[in-house]
Design a protein around this motif. Structure first.
Motif, PDB file in Angstrom:
ATOM      1  N   HIS A  89       0.815  -1.224   0.000  1.00 46.26           N
ATOM      2  CA  HIS A  89       0.000   0.000   0.000  1.00 46.26           C
ATOM      3  C   HIS A  89       0.844   1.269   0.000  1.00 46.26           C
ATOM      4  O   HIS A  89       0.514   2.239  -0.658  1.00 46.26           O
ATOM      5  CB  HIS A  89      -0.931   0.009   1.226  1.00 46.26           C
ATOM      6  CG  HIS A  89      -2.026  -0.995   1.116  1.00 46.26           C
ATOM      7  ND1 HIS A  89      -1.869  -2.310   1.475  1.00 46.26           N
ATOM      8  CD2 HIS A  89      -3.299  -0.887   0.633  1.00 46.26           C
ATOM      9  CE1 HIS A  89      -3.000  -2.965   1.244  1.00 46.26           C
ATOM     10  NE2 HIS A  89      -3.879  -2.133   0.740  1.00 46.26           N
ATOM     11  N   GLN A 100     -15.121  -0.444   2.151  1.00 46.11           N
ATOM     12  CA  GLN A 100     -15.395  -1.606   1.311  1.00 46.11           C
ATOM     13  C   GLN A 100     -14.242  -2.593   1.256  1.00 46.11           C
ATOM     14  O   GLN A 100     -14.388  -3.698   0.723  1.00 46.11           O
ATOM     15  CB  GLN A 100     -15.759  -1.122  -0.089  1.00 46.11           C
ATOM     16  CG  GLN A 100     -16.984  -0.226  -0.053  1.00 46.11           C
ATOM     17  CD  GLN A 100     -17.507   0.089  -1.436  1.00 46.11           C
ATOM     18  OE1 GLN A 100     -16.873  -0.212  -2.424  1.00 46.11           O
ATOM     19  NE2 GLN A 100     -18.701   0.671  -1.479  1.00 46.11           N
ATOM     20  N   SER A 101     -13.092  -2.215   1.728  1.00 45.03           N
ATOM     21  CA  SER A 101     -11.959  -3.139   1.754  1.00 45.03           C
ATOM     22  C   SER A 101     -10.932  -2.590   2.721  1.00 45.03           C
ATOM     23  O   SER A 101     -10.937  -1.395   3.038  1.00 45.03           O
ATOM     24  CB  SER A 101     -11.330  -3.282   0.357  1.00 45.03           C
ATOM     25  OG  SER A 101     -10.736  -2.058  -0.032  1.00 45.03           O
ATOM     26  N   THR A 102     -10.062  -3.462   3.190  1.00 42.07           N
ATOM     27  CA  THR A 102      -8.995  -2.952   4.049  1.00 42.07           C
ATOM     28  C   THR A 102      -8.044  -2.062   3.261  1.00 42.07           C
ATOM     29  O   THR A 102      -7.400  -1.193   3.827  1.00 42.07           O
ATOM     30  CB  THR A 102      -8.218  -4.105   4.717  1.00 42.07           C
ATOM     31  OG1 THR A 102      -7.807  -5.015   3.702  1.00 42.07           O
ATOM     32  CG2 THR A 102      -9.090  -4.816   5.734  1.00 42.07           C
ATOM     33  N   SER A 103      -7.958  -2.284   1.950  1.00 36.54           N
ATOM     34  CA  SER A 103      -7.143  -1.355   1.150  1.00 36.54           C
ATOM     35  C   SER A 103      -7.699   0.050   1.226  1.00 36.54           C
ATOM     36  O   SER A 103      -6.949   1.030   1.346  1.00 36.54           O
ATOM     37  CB  SER A 103      -7.109  -1.808  -0.319  1.00 36.54           C
ATOM     38  OG  SER A 103      -6.312  -2.948  -0.452  1.00 36.54           O
ATOM     39  N   GLU A 104      -9.025   0.168   1.151  1.00 38.19           N
ATOM     40  CA  GLU A 104      -9.613   1.497   1.265  1.00 38.19           C
ATOM     41  C   GLU A 104      -9.275   2.116   2.618  1.00 38.19           C
ATOM     42  O   GLU A 104      -8.946   3.305   2.714  1.00 38.19           O
ATOM     43  CB  GLU A 104     -11.125   1.412   1.082  1.00 38.19           C
ATOM     44  CG  GLU A 104     -11.793   2.773   1.166  1.00 38.19           C
ATOM     45  CD  GLU A 104     -13.319   2.661   1.064  1.00 38.19           C
ATOM     46  OE1 GLU A 104     -13.803   1.660   0.514  1.00 38.19           O
ATOM     47  OE2 GLU A 104     -14.000   3.576   1.566  1.00 38.19           O
ATOM     48  N   PHE A 117      -5.619   3.269   2.567  1.00 36.97           N
ATOM     49  CA  PHE A 117      -5.341   4.401   1.678  1.00 36.97           C
ATOM     50  C   PHE A 117      -6.059   5.678   2.124  1.00 36.97           C
ATOM     51  O   PHE A 117      -5.566   6.772   1.898  1.00 36.97           O
ATOM     52  CB  PHE A 117      -5.808   4.092   0.255  1.00 36.97           C
ATOM     53  CG  PHE A 117      -4.873   3.240  -0.535  1.00 36.97           C
ATOM     54  CD1 PHE A 117      -3.514   3.507  -0.570  1.00 36.97           C
ATOM     55  CD2 PHE A 117      -5.346   2.159  -1.266  1.00 36.97           C
ATOM     56  CE1 PHE A 117      -2.645   2.720  -1.320  1.00 36.97           C
ATOM     57  CE2 PHE A 117      -4.488   1.374  -2.018  1.00 36.97           C
ATOM     58  CZ  PHE A 117      -3.137   1.644  -2.043  1.00 36.97           C
ATOM     59  N   CYS A 118      -7.233   5.551   2.691  1.00 35.60           N
ATOM     60  CA  CYS A 118      -8.126   6.705   2.757  1.00 35.60           C
ATOM     61  C   CYS A 118      -8.447   7.218   4.155  1.00 35.60           C
ATOM     62  O   CYS A 118      -9.102   8.254   4.267  1.00 35.60           O
ATOM     63  CB  CYS A 118      -9.449   6.371   2.081  1.00 35.60           C
ATOM     64  SG  CYS A 118      -9.264   5.818   0.392  1.00 35.60           S
TER      65      CYS A 118
END
Lengths: 319, 319, 319, 319, 319, 319
Positions: free
Chosen positions: F66, F154-158, F161-162
């Motif tokens: 990430h 909606q995801s752990t990536s979100e 990142f956010c």
């Protein structure tokens, strides 16, 4: 915080004793200053680094997909070219202005208004910009000459990416355009940027025809008053130089005289040849490797080095 | 705000008249386009700048403490090498893909799926990666050759940092690996990156044995079909070139023929020597400075330049 | 989200199989390690990239308006020079420290305290700094020599910006100062930075007098034990080399002997001349282009190449 | 070299003991992986840094002289805009592709061909590009709203350069366009780039009419399902939030329901006001500073905070 | 080259259809242009990015070891400061020139000579430079106020590195100097650079005495006509704002009136307090957290929020 | 060169009159110097810019795909992590060394050997490195808390990142590790890097349990002696502060006392709440928006703001 037990002192940073050194280095010797005493004026010098960017950008505008952005498409190339030229001409105008200031200081000591120099720089930049389509046209002939002339070349892309001779002639044609606009310092700087990158040393004053091709190129030297025709091919380490510098009766160098060779159309000069003085190599001649030439050569000649050395082999012999 | 009293008008920025210039520069001449009319397709070209990064990164992976990060320790070197290779192979794969697209356009006009080109690029990148340990092994022999062969070299670190011949052979061995994977454009670009940095021009097709050493190096040219044995040493300005380009009965150049010298093991060639054509310099021979050679030389030969010129000294004489 | 209909699988990223490759590349061969087994110690190597910055910064301090900031005025030059020197000497001290560590590892295996190496590096940096005014003084003489000696030069600014010979002698004088402080590796790296940028290869050990001028320059090689007087002028591709490497009775190279030419004051050497061995070219002599010289030349000599080849012209003749 | 007298040993570099630390950090916990086991496939994630560049470039294309190149003229603006869009849309397409890959992994486990994702990413990028003129049009209304609404603003240039609210609404309108193309992750990243730069936190899902103006702005929060009319003005630290998160009978959060306020045309909301839940603030209402609102407000209302505290002053009183 | 078997076509790059989009984005709406029709003239706008560099450089000149170069010593600090100022003032002069051009276009439509604007920009830059020692002096008092006022601060270095309030007041004092030289656009841009970095929004017009300290700071807003005495301390989220904007009989905003609070010496204002309108907070008063104030407060007051809410606790109660 | 006709003089560059300004700015006021007179020693300060890189690099090592390189695969992640840690720990050690020098100067005036500080810095860096796996483990719990707690995620990536709250807690956990190693200045600098990027101000001394989640976040302030349990959730603009600073009988601030709230497990605190003093918020309590709290709250409490203001609506009413 009890981490540290005191031990011995140790100084950290050197005392460079800069004051005297700085004073010595900050002086410009009198003979490196312009002749006039312009005590309360100051103009910035041109910057080689900026000129390096300028000529790389111009090359990118001339060959956008090879030296600009490989992802350009037909739809977008003109945006890239236009935007690159805009930025680059702005930069160039500033450098032209700086050479004009310098010329003024060296040449007559009079001082012109900034506005007039500004206007003149703008005019010269516009004139330079107008030469670009012609330069593009003739460079295309150079690329084709390399592609057709070298059995190893497999595409014009290879020629553009890989031939130092193409880089050198591209930079030369830009430098020559500056030279013809009476901007000799900018022209020379561009020529030396090219020399440093390619090992090929072409004076910006040299006049070179179309479909010109230098192969390998390291060590080539082409002098200021050379006149080279069309479809000429040159190999590495060729020198097209002056034989001597004429002096007037007082012993001073006479400047600006034609003192370098004229190479007519369709001549080939192999590696290491040295051609000196205002002599003419006739159309269609071939000059062999390592030849040393100081006299005119008629059209269609085939000049080779003396054979002597190849008779001199002795197996097992020594120096 | 009353700072300014109006005076005269003065235009600020030039009108460059870009429209026509941009139109002219944005055209690609027909003969610089691929032969096929691929109107609705577009593929990006390779980028020399990226390849420059790639080969510098690969050199850093091959000699991590010298060209990667001088602060690496035994504990951390493999992290650096692995991370550098990962990034670099990703970049290389993209460039390989671009050469494959270009090959396809130039060669047969058929269009392959992106997926198949993608897969092929991945395969070629893997094959390239597998050659790296072998390249490292042979480069170590080159470094030792320089260290042992030059009385001035005080450490292998000095050899790695300071010998343009080592830079040139490093880049050559990488370029040659690309050449053998049928990626001649990438290979040539790498060779020219090396040429520009070192003044040494080795065609990526040349086959060069181990423990190879070029000293000084400026002006060396080594042609495409050269075959050089082990423990060969070469000095600056040596040319291993082609004597002429054979043509077929139609006058067209015949490509791909062996046309450059074979240099056997343990040969030394001094500066400025020119060796042309598919001749063989026998094992253990020494070729003197500035010699011009176009014939085979048996093993153990000692070839020197004619003595003539050294007899020609005249004090006070002139040209 | 129904954008995508599942079709075929396609792997995205290559598996580079890095593990073995990384292991192979992360090894340092035993013969590239220092002789001593210093298993639990580690010192960083010098970094060529940093030294490149250092010498460019030093050149900027020596010629602030040309290589530093073109907008400097008399009021502000000394700030620039002082600030540039401060940063640069800090960087240099760190590199000196690294060479000292390396020397220690290679030479005697003893290990000194970091504090003592730190102190020594500081001392050497101070000594180096003190040489800068003298270097500036002699470089000014070099610039004048170029300006006066070349009919094409129109200003000292042109000389500074455009003559690779001036770049080469600037970097050489800095490298030589390091060489005299017993920092041969740093000195050699600086020399190769210069070689790469200019095509001129001067060993940092060479002793060169004032008002030295190299024109064009590509391919010039000047050896370690050369001694060059004042007001000497040299053209491209001149070699001042060693004739052979003396060996002792065991066949080992004898290091450190004077083996390169002595060039006395006011000598001119034209392009391509090769002068080998510990010979002396007497004061005021002129050596013609492409001459090959291995014997002493008395003062005032005028040496030219044999005329033979210029008699050999045959129109229409072939190789 | 006798500089150094051996003293005490001193290790240079720490042994970081990286192996175990690296192993621990290189694991991705299972619950941070996509749900499907896609063992032999790998797709890169979007990159916030690239998206930051993308939205700054898009802003430069929307306001070329303010955020692109201040030296653009009418002649050259379109070159800049076209070239900037070309580069930026290429970058955006790549990021869209990455979000599509991620969506596929998280959502249904099926795997689509790269070609189909590639095509979809191209289509979405084209659709996004087509929204830009409309975004430019409405942003011009926002700029005017700020210029007319703030007595301090002296030019639209000041508004563009200096109002964080203009930066925030610019980035929001771009993020919202991505959101409407079903690219919620890219949209959120853009929103957070904006939040970090401006202190204004607008969810990309929020629908915002024209002539929108946020003054000062730090601490503003606008939720996902907000609907904001035209000519609305908002001051710093205003929250337009959800009152609570509805849960279904199992206690799980119900997603996607309208849960944030509707702000009708011509509403002004002063600093620090908190408006929570799916309530409607009627057209033309004014909401005073620090008000806490959880109920509908009819059009034309004028809501202020209770007066109590201003009655509570006691000179010399204490906490 | 037989790598590729032709399969299906697949287009590589999107056709973005840029022409119409570019045309739409390249228009500047009429109401964003200056009022006068200056069709054949063009002046570049100021650049926020350059101003960001300028104020960071000025901060480095004001606190050289903290924000300039941590390795400066007493010997070298003045070189750094002088060199940094020289470069920065040159940059600033150019930006001042650009604001002057813009003022001229917006304000009276007359056009002044470039030379007169150039001269004026030089004068204003000199005047700005002369304010720097005074700014340094008062910033030192701010640093001390933070160091003495916060029990957590352990050194003035910590204060300089870590307090956003110190960053904000540093940038404010520079912006205020520009504001007082009638350069409101540059001043506002600097203020917004500060706002974006610190979350603290101080209008450049605000007058602030010495030993000023903002703690934490996020969300602080200080309006244009605020007058703040000496030794004032402010916490996060405090607003010193206008109560309303007075309008004339036509409904137009009346500009330039004093509309923000006067904060006398030695006042402390705790977090979240909102103080609106041209009221005076008397010397030595303390304003409690979250207080909402719109009336004058006499010297020595102690104002706190109403207690009501702390009586409202109900265990287990809900919203 | 006859381009220029002399007209009027015009000075180019301002004379900034730097000498006095430089002298004034180059002074460090006595009260900003360390207490001891260490006249002949000098140590560089820490550099905020370097610490910014360090914490971004550490975040990249903690979440490599990430924040490091989105193209990492399972095969290559550990190379990236190892290489990143190696470079970063070297940088960190240098900064630790600088804080140790500074501590020594401020605290006891004794001077320790560089070697001992060097060794201590190495030890502390190793200790810090060993905390990284634990920090990774607890950060994974924070990421999950955000993912599970926000209906929009909606995801752990979100989440990674956010969410500025995730950035803030990541930087906090690194800063807290430095704080616990008695490196308060480095810790504070890291905390302020985070504050500047996220608008969230957490003192590095605060103790925070696992699964911590801050939503939106702008304006949050968390004081030095806060103790926060597991699974606590906090919204924007929440203050966990000190009520007052206790002073001793001489009026001097008493440092180091626990003066901030204790927040037990599973507490939720809505936006704008202000909680002051060493009070305890009992396990599982909910604190409503904008609440002002200065007293203990038992477990399971549900605290909301007084209702008064919502009864105060008057349509059409005014301020």
């Amino acid at each position: 915080m009890s981490y540290l037990s005191p031990t011995t002192k140790s100084s950290f940073s050197g005392h460079w004793g800069l004051e005297d050194i700085v004073a010595a280095l900050s002086q410009t010797p009198a003979d490196q200053r312009p002749h006039q005493n312009l005590s309360d004026h100051f103009y910035p010098l041109p910057a080689r680094e900026i000129l390096t960017s300028i000529v790389h950008n111009l090359r990118a505008a001339l060959f956008p997909r090879h030296f600009g952005d490989p992802e350009l498409s037909d739809e977008t190339t003109h945006y890239f070219v236009g935007n690159t030229l805009d930025k680059t001409l702005n930069l160039l105008k500033e450098q032209i202005q700086r050479e004009l200031w310098l010329q003024q200081q060296y040449q007559d000591g009079s001082e012109h208004s900034e506005a007039s120099i500004n206007q003149l720089a703008t005019d010269l930049t516009q004139q330079f910009a107008k030469t670009l389509p012609g330069i593009k046209f003739i460079l295309d002939s150079d690329v084709n000459a390399a592609y057709l002339g070298d059995p190893a070349a497999q595409s014009t892309s290879e020629v553009l990416f890989c031939y130092p001779g193409i880089a050198a002639i591209t930079f030369h044609r830009l430098a020559h355009a500056l030279y013809r606009l009476d901007l000799p310092l900018l022209a020379r700087i561009v020529a030396e940027v090219s020399h440093s990158e390619t090992g090929i040393d072409i004076h910006p004053g040299a006049t070179i025809g179309r479909s010109f091709f230098i192969d390998h190129g390291t060590g080539v030297v082409i002098g200021e008053t050379c006149v080279i025709g069309d479809r000429v091919r040159i190999y590495q380490a060729v020198t097209l130089g002056a034989k001597s510098f004429p002096r007037d009766e007082t012993g001073a160098l006479i400047k600006g005289q034609a003192r370098h060779p004229v190479i007519e159309d369709d001549v080939v000069i192999y590696s290491g040849a040295t051609i000196l003085g205002r002599i003419t190599i006739g159309k269609g001649s071939t000059i062999g490797g390592n030849v040393w030439l100081t006299k005119d050569v008629p059209p269609g000649s085939f000049i080779s080095q003396a054979r002597i050395r190849s008779d001199n082999f002795e197996n097992g012999g020594g120096i």
